[in-house]
Design a protein around this motif. Structure first.
Motif, PDB file in Angstrom:
ATOM      1  N   LYS A 236       0.851  -1.190   0.000  1.00 60.84           N
ATOM      2  CA  LYS A 236       0.000   0.000   0.000  1.00 60.84           C
ATOM      3  C   LYS A 236       0.882   1.234   0.000  1.00 60.84           C
ATOM      4  N   THR A 237       0.405   2.250  -0.722  1.00 61.78           N
ATOM      5  CA  THR A 237       1.201   3.466  -0.834  1.00 61.78           C
ATOM      6  C   THR A 237       1.073   4.307   0.423  1.00 61.78           C
TER       7      THR A 237
ATOM      8  N   PRO B 125      -0.476   6.208  -7.567  1.00 66.00           N
ATOM      9  CA  PRO B 125      -1.663   5.974  -6.747  1.00 66.00           C
ATOM     10  C   PRO B 125      -1.773   6.954  -5.592  1.00 66.00           C
ATOM     11  N   ALA B 126      -2.992   7.102  -5.101  1.00 63.21           N
ATOM     12  CA  ALA B 126      -3.204   7.937  -3.918  1.00 63.21           C
ATOM     13  C   ALA B 126      -2.707   7.201  -2.686  1.00 63.21           C
TER      14      ALA B 126
ATOM     15  N   GLN C  61      -1.264  -0.589 -10.774  1.00 63.35           N
ATOM     16  CA  GLN C  61      -2.454  -0.594  -9.919  1.00 63.35           C
ATOM     17  C   GLN C  61      -2.706  -1.965  -9.326  1.00 63.35           C
TER      18      GLN C  61
ATOM     19  N   GLU D 142      -3.681   3.526  -1.182  1.00 59.79           N
ATOM     20  CA  GLU D 142      -4.212   2.676  -2.253  1.00 59.79           C
ATOM     21  C   GLU D 142      -3.336   1.440  -2.437  1.00 59.79           C
ATOM     22  N   ALA D 143      -3.977   0.300  -2.730  1.00 63.39           N
ATOM     23  CA  ALA D 143      -3.225  -0.919  -3.006  1.00 63.39           C
ATOM     24  C   ALA D 143      -2.492  -0.771  -4.329  1.00 63.39           C
ATOM     25  N   ALA D 144      -1.273  -1.260  -4.403  1.00 59.87           N
ATOM     26  CA  ALA D 144      -0.476  -1.128  -5.622  1.00 59.87           C
ATOM     27  C   ALA D 144       0.535  -2.265  -5.689  1.00 59.87           C
TER      28      ALA D 144
END
Length: 384
Positions: free
Chosen positions: A264-265, A292-293, A383, A296-298
């Protein structure tokens, strides 16, 4: 066209970046169903004159169906297929300005080389004298002049492939369709033929559309690649963009080898994305790919050749992204070595090293403790 001009032309050739350029081939909202099975789903695609275009994907992804709709062997259930500004839906194959070279080559065993090449011209009613001239041109083009009187069974696999190619080109189609054209060749001959195909396509100034599941083949020959999965196009881009800037986990993993980490970011600044990877116990920093914000999962993807492998912990400047592990497997391939390194969490990461020297002072071996590290711009964020 001289061969000296091929390189500069390919480097500057990018009609897809020109808003005013008109495509030679266009699929508009094309869907193809076979009963309840959807082979191609609501697909749009543009291919330009003189482009060497590759449809790449696993078996059953829809790439061959897409080619067959252009050839006229299938018609779309919905949508339209445009060739040179005109719809070809419902037009029989023999009335389309395309020709198809099949994987099996489909040569006539009772005919010699020149008869095979001239067969289509004879069927079209071309005068014998003109057929002889055209066949001679094709034989010279594919370097088979000494084999004109031989039957297919007297030829090698590579020579049969050239006969099939010459026969496909003899009618001078606007588009040449190649269905897994090099699949029957051994690796070395396949690599040689890939470059011959590229040179031939540039010399003729024709549009080539190739279907293949071989990523190396697509990366070598194509100006652009469409990566397909389950009847849809996932990404269309040049080989370097597909490899260095994949738009999804699917493309990243399908093209070449890749290491991927999920996380996560966390808040970022200065264009740097930080992904907190609990399994690694560290945050990965990256400058490339999706932004990503926070929270957010990435996923982070990095190619093995971008990963440094060292016995000692990297210096602070090189150790922003660094993780320790133990060498689990080594594959020596001559020009390079592949290292599988098991991390503390049990995940295996891959790094490659070019064997640029015949002598290594301190070679890294099995069970050695090592460090893996990479730069912020070495990978891309995808993403989740």
């Amino acid at each position: 066209m001289s061969k000296q001009a091929i390189g500069p032309i390919r480097r500057s050739f990018a009609p897809w970046d020109d808003p005013a350029a008109k495509p030679l081939i266009e699929y508009r909202g094309v869907t193809k169903r076979f009963g309840d099975f959807v082979a191609v789903e609501n697909l749009d695609l543009k291919i330009y004159t003189r482009e060497f275009f590759a449809l790449l994907g696993p078996s059953g992804c829809g790439k061959t169906t897409l080619m067959r709709m252009l050839a006229g062997f299938e018609n779309p259930t919905q949508g339209d297929v445009i060739l040179d500004g005109k719809s070809v839906v419902g037009v029989p194959p023999y009335r389309r300005p395309v020709n198809m070279m099949f994987q099996s080559y489909a040569l006539f065993p009772h005919m010699n080389v020149e008869q095979n090449i001239g067969f289509g011209l004879k069927q079209d009613g071309m005068p014998k004298a003109d057929i002889a001239v055209r066949v001679a041109e094709m034989l010279k083009l594919v370097k088979l002049e000494p084999f004109a009187k031989r039957k297919p069974h007297q030829l090698s696999g590579g020579q049969r492939q050239r006969v099939a190619l010459a026969r496909s080109l003899a009618k001078r189609p606007k588009v040449l369709l190649l269905d897994e054209p090099l699949g029957a060749l051994d690796k070395k001959l396949r690599q040689e033929t890939q470059f011959e195909l590229m040179d031939l396509q540039q010399e003729l100034g024709m549009t080539f559309l190739v279907v293949t599941h071989d990523q190396e083949e697509a990366m070598t020959v194509a100006d652009r690649i469409a990566v397909m999965d389950k009847g849809k196009i996932i990404q269309v881009a040049t080989p370097s963009e597909i490899y260095e800037q994949p738009n999804s986990r699917y493309v990243a993993s399908f093209i070449g080898d890749v290491n991927m980490f999920e996380g996560k970011t966390v808040p970022t600044e200065n264009g740097i994305t930080r992904i907190e990877c609990g399994a690694l116990g560290m945050a990965i920093e990256s400058e490339g790919g999706h932004k990503p914000a926070a929270g957010e999962a990435a996923w982070f993807a990095v190619r093995p050749e971008k990963v440094r492998l060292t016995s000692d912990r990297p210096a602070d400047d090189d150790g922003v992204n660094a993780v320790a592990g133990e060498v689990w497997d080594i594959a020596y391939l001559g020009d390079m070595s592949i290292f599988h390194v098991k991390l503390a969490n049990g995940q295996v990461m891959t790094a490659t090293r070019a064997n640029i020297s015949r002598i290594v002072d301190k070679p890294i071996g099995w069970d050695d403790k090592v460090w893996l590290s990479w730069d912020r711009n070495a990978g891309v964020v995808l993403q989740g």
